[in-house]
Design a protein around this motif. Structure first.
Motif, PDB file in Angstrom:
ATOM      1  N   LYS A 125     -31.320  70.562 -48.289  1.00  0.00           N
ATOM      2  CA  LYS A 125     -32.368  70.533 -47.266  1.00  0.00           C
ATOM      3  C   LYS A 125     -32.087  69.466 -46.212  1.00  0.00           C
ATOM      4  N   LEU A 140     -29.426  80.976 -43.467  1.00  0.00           N
ATOM      5  CA  LEU A 140     -29.721  81.481 -44.809  1.00  0.00           C
ATOM      6  C   LEU A 140     -28.490  81.379 -45.708  1.00  0.00           C
ATOM      7  N   THR A 156     -36.524  76.165 -42.662  1.00  0.00           N
ATOM      8  CA  THR A 156     -36.028  76.748 -41.411  1.00  0.00           C
ATOM      9  C   THR A 156     -37.128  76.845 -40.353  1.00  0.00           C
ATOM     10  N   ILE A 181     -37.305  78.059 -48.272  1.00  0.00           N
ATOM     11  CA  ILE A 181     -36.377  78.377 -47.178  1.00  0.00           C
ATOM     12  C   ILE A 181     -37.141  78.590 -45.879  1.00  0.00           C
ATOM     13  N   LEU A 194     -28.022  77.753 -46.677  1.00  0.00           N
ATOM     14  CA  LEU A 194     -29.004  77.246 -47.631  1.00  0.00           C
ATOM     15  C   LEU A 194     -28.816  77.827 -49.025  1.00  0.00           C
TER      16      LEU A 194
END
Length: 392
Positions: A105, A30, A78, A74, A33
């Motif tokens: 990404k 997280l 993921t 996200i 990203l």
């Protein structure tokens, strides 16, 4: 109003539930990203949890209720099934707002496949201290923060050449192709239709961005513009009066994410507001400051103070200082005087009538006019509003 607050509270609860699905390594995913939206101090803080990250981007209005576009993306990237369910259960979710860049990404997809052996090779090749990085996510974040890895073809290739894992190399090869395609199409009108991410100019990687900041700060420092910029940035960095040079002031703006590689409109607005377009000759990347465009980085109240400072000469600043019994050692020029008057509540966005009349009384009509024009429409949240008198 109650319903709106209820929705905000519900959104907060939704973010808490979503953050529960990003613990341990998933929290590092997280952080990686969202790194384009977060400050360096937050990125490097190991005690920060998923909810802290969500809160930070919410405070910056990167996400706001009921938007879930970025969060949904996200969850997809993921591939966390539980996170997808949390988003699906949030019935008011609206898919709009900001998204992840294709670069971010694609790099994430490649890093998932990086094996422990390649992690050690990366440490060695980039001459990094092994005890400082315990996983590939922190290592790559460090490389990006220091400008040693970005979305340029050369640096992606340099990174890929170190790896031995074929899957990761193939994905980085695709990323390199994507980057090249983006650069070729960036100037065409079809970029948006093709869905190719077109951020800042292709030559602006993190290293060149830092060089731009250095050249810009030198330009303003050489012209003794520090106090002017302190006044302009009063509400954007903490304790701006404590900064001793323009470069440290800019560093604080980077830290607070007011400016970053993909968005430096704040600097372009700064040039317009301060009417210092001469900087464009030394810093070509600020050339947009010579184009027409709405100033959105500063409040009308802040613009009024800047106009006032531009209208006041140093001698006139002394007259205003004497009028308000401001000790001469409390200011050095018109900009620091205005900062003093602002702190002592002598200047307000909606309550400056008495101040304007005082300026007229001492013959500074040209300065008073700068306040009169904006006071009629200024409604800034960064200053206290004057109390309206009741009609008799």
């Amino acid at each position: 109003m109650a319903n709106e607050q209820e929705e905000k509270d519900r959104y907060t609860e939704f973010l808490k539930n979503l953050s529960d699905e990003y613990k341990g390594e998933k929290c590092r995913w997280l952080r990686f990203l969202l790194c384009d939206y977060l400050s360096e101090s937050l990125l490097t803080n190991k005690d920060v949890f998923a909810f802290d990250l969500f809160n930070q981007i919410r405070e910056k209005n990167i996400i706001k209720h009921p938007e879930v576009n970025l969060l949904s993306e996200i969850a997809e990237v993921t591939d966390v099934a539980a996170a997808k369910l949390v988003i699906e259960d949030y019935a008011n979710g609206v898919k709009r707002g900001r998204t992840l860049s294709p670069y971010r990404k694609a790099l994430f997809a490649a890093l998932i496949d990086v094996i422990p052996g390649d992690f050690r090779k990366l440490q060695s090749s980039y001459e990094l201290d092994r005890c400082c990085f315990y996983d590939k996510w922190d290592l790559v974040l460090h490389l990006e923060i220091k400008g040693r890895l970005d979305n340029t073809k050369e640096k992606i290739k340099q990174f890929a050449d170190i790896l031995s894992d074929k899957k990761a190399k193939d994905k980085l090869s695709n990323l390199s192709t994507l980057t090249e395609t983006r650069e070729n199409l960036q100037s065409t009108s079809s970029v948006e239709q093709l869905g190719v991410y077109a951020p800042a100019p292709k030559e602006l990687n993190r290293k060149n961005f830092n060089a731009m900041l250095l050249k810009t700060s030198r330009w303003y420092q050489a012209r003794n513009k520090l106090t002017m910029l302190k006044l302009l940035f009063t509400n954007d960095v903490k304790a701006s009066k404590e900064f001793d040079d323009v470069k440290s002031l800019f560093d604080a703006l980077v830290e607070s994410r007011k400016i970053y590689v993909r968005n430096y409109k704040y600097l372009i607005d700064m040039v317009k507001v301060t009417d210092t377009r001469g900087v464009v000759e030394d810093v070509e990347l600020l050339s947009d400051a010579n184009k027409d465009g709405k100033i959105t980085s500063f409040t009308p109240y802040r613009l009024t103070l800047m106009k006032m400072g531009n209208a006041l000469s140093k001698d006139e600043a002394k007259e205003v200082g004497s009028l308000y019994d401001v000790p001469q050692n409390a200011y050095t020029d018109q900009w620091s005087l205005i900062m003093h008057l602002e702190r002592t509540k002598n200047v307000f966005a909606n309550g400056a009538r008495e101040f304007v009349e005082d300026l007229k009384d001492i013959g500074l009509h040209h300065v008073a006019s700068k306040l009169i024009t904006t006071n009629k429409r200024s409604c800034s949240p960064d200053v206290p509003k004057s109390k309206k008198k009741k009609k008799r």
